[in-house]
Design a protein around this motif. Structure first.
Motif, PDB file in Angstrom:
ATOM      1  N   GLN A  91      11.888 -67.481   7.339  1.00 46.73           N
ATOM      2  CA  GLN A  91      10.604 -67.345   6.658  1.00 46.73           C
ATOM      3  C   GLN A  91       9.465 -67.742   7.604  1.00 46.73           C
ATOM      4  O   GLN A  91       8.642 -66.925   7.978  1.00 46.73           O
ATOM      5  CB  GLN A  91      10.612 -68.232   5.396  1.00 46.73           C
ATOM      6  N   GLY A  95       8.935 -64.502   9.485  1.00 46.07           N
ATOM      7  CA  GLY A  95       7.934 -64.095   8.500  1.00 46.07           C
ATOM      8  C   GLY A  95       6.530 -64.163   9.049  1.00 46.07           C
ATOM      9  O   GLY A  95       5.752 -63.214   8.952  1.00 46.07           O
ATOM     10  N   LEU A  99       5.318 -60.448   9.312  1.00 53.08           N
ATOM     11  CA  LEU A  99       4.745 -59.966   8.053  1.00 53.08           C
ATOM     12  C   LEU A  99       3.378 -59.307   8.246  1.00 53.08           C
ATOM     13  O   LEU A  99       3.174 -58.164   7.815  1.00 53.08           O
ATOM     14  CB  LEU A  99       4.667 -61.110   7.029  1.00 53.08           C
ATOM     15  N   PHE A 185       2.120 -66.739   2.083  1.00 49.61           N
ATOM     16  CA  PHE A 185       2.893 -65.498   2.126  1.00 49.61           C
ATOM     17  C   PHE A 185       2.555 -64.600   0.937  1.00 49.61           C
ATOM     18  O   PHE A 185       2.327 -63.398   1.094  1.00 49.61           O
ATOM     19  CB  PHE A 185       4.399 -65.802   2.118  1.00 49.61           C
ATOM     20  N   THR A 205      12.097 -56.221   4.418  1.00 53.12           N
ATOM     21  CA  THR A 205      11.839 -57.570   4.927  1.00 53.12           C
ATOM     22  C   THR A 205      10.649 -58.184   4.188  1.00 53.12           C
ATOM     23  O   THR A 205      10.695 -59.348   3.797  1.00 53.12           O
ATOM     24  CB  THR A 205      11.526 -57.522   6.426  1.00 53.12           C
ATOM     25  N   CYS A 206       9.597 -57.398   3.983  1.00 49.99           N
ATOM     26  CA  CYS A 206       8.410 -57.935   3.306  1.00 49.99           C
ATOM     27  C   CYS A 206       8.733 -58.308   1.866  1.00 49.99           C
ATOM     28  O   CYS A 206       8.284 -59.334   1.361  1.00 49.99           O
ATOM     29  CB  CYS A 206       7.273 -56.933   3.340  1.00 49.99           C
ATOM     30  N   TRP A 209      10.535 -61.553   1.976  1.00 47.08           N
ATOM     31  CA  TRP A 209       9.644 -62.694   2.189  1.00 47.08           C
ATOM     32  C   TRP A 209       8.851 -63.001   0.918  1.00 47.08           C
ATOM     33  O   TRP A 209       8.608 -64.158   0.593  1.00 47.08           O
ATOM     34  CB  TRP A 209       8.694 -62.425   3.365  1.00 47.08           C
ATOM     35  N   THR A 212      11.239 -64.684  -1.577  1.00 45.19           N
ATOM     36  CA  THR A 212      11.534 -66.036  -1.087  1.00 45.19           C
ATOM     37  C   THR A 212      10.346 -66.970  -1.310  1.00 45.19           C
ATOM     38  O   THR A 212      10.506 -68.115  -1.732  1.00 45.19           O
ATOM     39  CB  THR A 212      11.869 -65.980   0.410  1.00 45.19           C
ATOM     40  N   ALA A 213       9.155 -66.460  -1.039  1.00 44.01           N
ATOM     41  CA  ALA A 213       7.973 -67.301  -1.223  1.00 44.01           C
ATOM     42  C   ALA A 213       7.806 -67.663  -2.693  1.00 44.01           C
ATOM     43  O   ALA A 213       7.444 -68.794  -3.030  1.00 44.01           O
ATOM     44  CB  ALA A 213       6.722 -66.584  -0.706  1.00 44.01           C
ATOM     45  N   PRO A 281      15.641 -63.813   3.049  1.00 42.08           N
ATOM     46  CA  PRO A 281      14.982 -63.159   4.187  1.00 42.08           C
ATOM     47  C   PRO A 281      16.006 -62.485   5.088  1.00 42.08           C
ATOM     48  O   PRO A 281      15.752 -61.408   5.638  1.00 42.08           O
ATOM     49  CB  PRO A 281      14.279 -64.308   4.903  1.00 42.08           C
TER      50      PRO A 281
END
Ligand code: HEM
Ligand code: CU
Lengths: 565, 204, 89
Positions: A91, A95, A99, A185, A205-206, A209, A212-213, A281
């Motif tokens: 992250q 990230g 990102l 994020f 991936t985005c 993230w 996850t955030a 992630p």
């Protein structure tokens, strides 16, 4: 720009990403070193080892570790790996660096808060490490810090005084840093996407993230409260987690009214979502890498997104599966068990979609791709042992045995690390402008891949025999005589696997100076980070995985390419 | 193209509120879970300890806590006015309303401190001990109100910075609005602490 | 502005009602539920009118609150264990 503002207190997302990466690499080396020392002691509990004595003249006088020293190494190993490696690289590291590039933003939404969260993380790491050198040494309570012993101070053993306090402070700081990161994020993804980058055109991936955030935003909020309460119990004499009538080291404590189970609830309400913070992630990276190196779109993009959201939400409903043996009502066990197994559904959706992605593709087995494939392998292996543990009846037996150690190392440790390595091999050209050596990469890959299976699969067998975890010496147990050989094998496999990591470090350093120069887009990928740097905002016209589009002029179309002709 | 597609397709703010207020909203949501956790720990402790004390007499405790609630609610009103003034670009008024909000925040802290001192000196309730031998009563009380008071204190400092920035012309509407979200949230948390901590333990 | 003052007066009134309800000695569980209902009402007013959520996009409300509320309700899952605390003899 001075050196300080450019490399140290930088607000640039790329610099911060690299800073996280370097911090976590340091943490990973330390954590690995600790694990090697632990295995050394476990396998040769009586041997006099000079190195131990040099490192810990008191706790390893004569070259033999005390059980307390062993437990403190275990605690630090777990804490460093879970928080400062697995939560940090995928992250904070990848990230932050990628990102903004992938969604076509100039930077993160709050660059200064970004800098702050990195430095808070770094401070948290220093505070944690300082536990090694204070009086009494590092804490013994494991990464889960269960009370009562974690809440009563130094009467619970060496390291449970100052060392344990430093642990709690470090984790509280880490929570604050992660919260800042999570806010950054989410805001960045929602507010800063370039024109045409709709949510469902974002690379996976985005999405990973983002999910996850979101998990971090809530999970760390709960851990933060728990941390404050534990600190109050330790330093101010309250008894949130301490029941009446405790006798510790022949002393009666005069606390009453609290409950150690309350900590277990609070910790695992954070703890289970945390395991997804570590792995989601990586799932994003793996989805992308599989697609790029199969030259095929991700199979079932939308299903992948919904599966991640479902995993993120369900992850909050299952904390009780870590407490099956706490004496909870069997009805609660049943509910937690069913919910736990339900996570298997979105997990299976992801797995089948990964297989669907590579099915019929033109596979390019570069090292990044090898790591991504290996990720799928270990994810399935670890998921299967998870299903066994999710049954209360089986978990009664498996809990606190090496079976659990095998399970979470395979699925959390190894899977997340494999995804980090996939990400490193895939993105290194973008981060440094140079390629990593494929030859070194492959040797490193094959040895590591076989190595981790050789280390962690036998642990399941030891667990089935009944081998308890968090013991510093199994020598005196008659029923464990038969697994001594197994442990020896594990230790040697672990040494080999740890040693071959040096090859990876060497590869990184070698590449910095000697690596082949990478072009802008060495993998012929479609996402925006592979475009040459430009001051014009990119305008996105298509999804993130347009590989092998029929009729297009080449086998991939970048997200801002309007026409394939 | 439907409305939904245009707002979510990038190049703009889907919620039409800008990055700073969105960031603060996210903080608020997260902090709300921290406070909820504390309140749940309090509830848990109360359930675990059957003879929970009920020491808050009508005067002074309940009267003071009610006045504190009024003060905090009023500070929210002045905060709304501050944001309003800023939207009209009336910086002088904005700073005045912000100062009024800070003043009310300080009044809240002062009354709260008096309440603490009264409980500690007259009722002998401390963080770890009390006459009823229910140590968690003080622990949860001071833990919850202390965490809240820390938020109010940070809020006063934060508003001070925003007022200064506004006066010097550095800050925009965004900044004032964002600090307003924080302040109202601190007010909102008290709307749970006041009934759950005080009213559930009135001395009858 | 008028609006905000009205809401403020309403909030003060609800607070007084809460205090008044504390004295008829309702059963604790009933009293708690009543208080929580009033508190949720008060915070809804604060969120909607003071924090201007009522005037923001519906998407924002949907993004922020359902998860938060679900998680707070989940925390209730701790409570069955509150009965299992050791008490000294
Ligand atoms: C189908 C999927 C899964 C199931 C059914 C499952 C089930 C379980 C259960 C029941 C336990 C508790 C065992 C015990 O302590 O007795 C456990 C422990 C654990 N699991 Fe999983 N799990 C799954 C996936 C995962 C994933 C994806 C991760 C991380 C990425 C993970 C990480 C862990 C960790 C770290 C522990 C050990 C915690 C500790 O006691 O220190 N699990 N798992
Ligand atoms: Cu779990």
């Amino acid at each position: 720009m001075s050196f300080l503002s450019r490399y140290i207190f930088s607000t640039n997302h790329k610099t911060i990403g690299i800073q996280y990466f370097v911090l976590a690499l340091t943490a990973a080396l330390l954590g690995t070193a600790l694990s090697v020392l632990m295995r050394l002691h476990l396998t040769y509990p009586e041997a006099k080892i000079r190195l131990f004595e040099i490192l810990w003249p008191n706790a390893a006088a004569g070259g033999v570790m005390t059980p307390e020293l062993y437990l403190s190494l275990m605690t630090m190993h777990g804490t460093i790996m879970v928080f400062f490696v697995l939560t940090t690289v995928p992250q904070g590291g990848f990230g932050n660096f990628f990102l903004p590039l992938q969604i076509g933003a100039e930077d993160m939404a709050f660059p200064r808060i970004n800098m702050l969260s990195f430095w808070a993380t770094a401070l948290a790491f220093l505070v944690l490490c300082s536990a090694f050198v204070v009086e009494g040494g590092a804490p013994l309570a494991g990464w889960t810090a269960y009370p009562p012993l974690s809440a009563v101070g130094s009467i619970a053993g060496p390291g449970m005084g100052k060392g344990m306090t430093l642990w709690v402070v470090s984790i509280a700081l880490f929570c604050a840093a992660s919260l800042m990161g999570a806010i950054n994020f989410i805001t960045t993804i929602l507010e800063m996407r370039t024109r045409g980058m709709s949510l469902f055109r974002m690379p996976l991936t985005c999405w990973a993230w983002l999910v996850t955030a979101l998990i971090s935003l809530f999970a760390f909020a709960v851990l933060f409260a728990a941390g404050i309460l534990l600190l109050l119990d330790r330093e101010a004499g309250t008894s949130f987690f301490l029941p009446a009538g405790l006798v510790i080291n022949d002393r009666i404590l005069d606390r009453k009214g609290g409950s150690p189970l309350l900590w277990q609830h609070l910790f695992w309400f954070f703890g289970h979502p945390e395991v997804y913070i570590a792995i989601l992630p990586g799932m994003g990276v793996v989805s992308t890498v599989l697609s790029v190196f199969s030259r095929k779109p991700v199979f079932g993009y939308r299903a992948m997104v919904w599966a991640m959201l479902a995993i993120g939400f369900l992850g909050f409903l299952v904390w009780g599966h870590h407490m099956f043996i706490s004496g909870m009502s069997p009805y609660s066990s049943l509910a937690f068990s069913v919910l736990t197994l339900a996570i298997g559904v979105p997990s299976a959706v992801k797995t089948f979609n990964w297989l669907g992605t590579i099915l019929g593709g033109r596979l390019h087995l570069e090292t990044a791709m090898l790591w991504a494939l290996a990720f799928v392998s270990v994810f399935v292996t670890g998921g299967l042992s998870g299903i066994a543990l999710g049954q209360p009846a089986l978990d009664m037996y498996f809990h606190d045995t090496y079976f659990v150690v095998g399970h979470f190392h395979i699925i959390m440790g190894v899977a997340a690390v494999f995804s980090i390595l996939a990400g490193t091999f895939y993105w290194w050209p973008k981060m440094t402008g140079r390629m990593l050596s494929e030859t070194l990469g492959r040797v490193h890959f094959y040895v590591t891949f076989l190595g981790v299976y050789a280390v962690f699969i036998p642990m399941h067998f030891a667990g089935i025999v009944g081998n308890p975890r968090r013991y510093s010496d199994f020598g005196q147990f008659e029923f464990l005589k038969d697994v001594q050989g197994l442990h020896k094998f594990i230790t040697h496999a672990a040494f080999l696997t740890a040693a071959v990591q040096l090859l990876f470090i060497f590869n990184l350093i070698w590449s910095l100076y000697r690596g082949k120069k990478a072009g802008d887009n060495p993998w012929n990928a479609t996402t925006l980070e592979w475009l040459p740097p430009s001051h014009q905002p990119h305008i996105v016209v298509r999804g993130a995985y347009d590989y092998s589009v029929p009729g297009a002029r080449r086998d991939f179309l970048m997200q801002n390419e309007s026409n394939g002709q | 193209m439907t409305r939904n597609e245009t707002t979510w397709e990038g190049g703009g703010s889907p919620f039409a509120i800008g990055a700073k207020p969105l960031g603060m909203w996210l903080f608020v949501v997260s902090d709300a879970l921290t406070f909820s956790t504390m309140l749940m720990v309090y509830t848990y402790s109360r359930l675990a300890n059957p003879h929970w004390p009920a020491p808050f007499a009508f005067s002074p405790s309940i009267v003071q806590a009610t006045v504190m609630t009024f003060v905090l609610l009023s500070s929210s009103l002045t905060m709304v006015w501050a944001v309003d003034a800023m939207k009209r670009d009336d910086r002088r008024k904005t700073v005045q309303y912000l100062s009024a909000t800070m003043f009310l925040g300080i009044v809240f802290i002062v009354i709260h401190m008096r309440e603490w001192v009264h409980l500690i000196n007259d009722e002998h309730i401390t963080l770890t001990a009390n006459p009823w031998n229910q140590p968690l009563f003080g622990a949860t009380f001071f833990g919850l109100t202390g965490l809240h008071m820390a938020h109010v204190t940070i809020g006063v400092v934060y508003l001070g910075i925003v007022a200064l920035g506004t006066r010097m012309g550095k800050f925009k509407t965004d900044h004032v609005e964002t600090s307003g979200l924080y302040w109202h949230f601190v007010d909102l948390v008290w709307m749970f602490i006041f009934p759950m901590v005080y009213l559930m333990s009135v001395k009858r | 502005m008028k609006n905000a003052t009205g809401i403020w007066a309403l909030l003060l009134g609800l607070t007084l009602a809460e205090v008044a309800l504390a004295y008829p000695s309702l059963a604790p569980a009933v009293f708690l539920l009543v208080l929580l209902a009033l508190s949720v009402g008060k915070s809804a007013l604060i969120i909607a009118f003071f924090m201007h959520l009522r005037f923001a996009s519906r998407a924002l409300t949907l993004a922020l609150f359902p998860i938060l509320i679900a998680l707070i309700l989940l925390l209730l899952g701790f409570l069955p264990d509150a009965q299992r605390v050791m008490h000294a003899a």
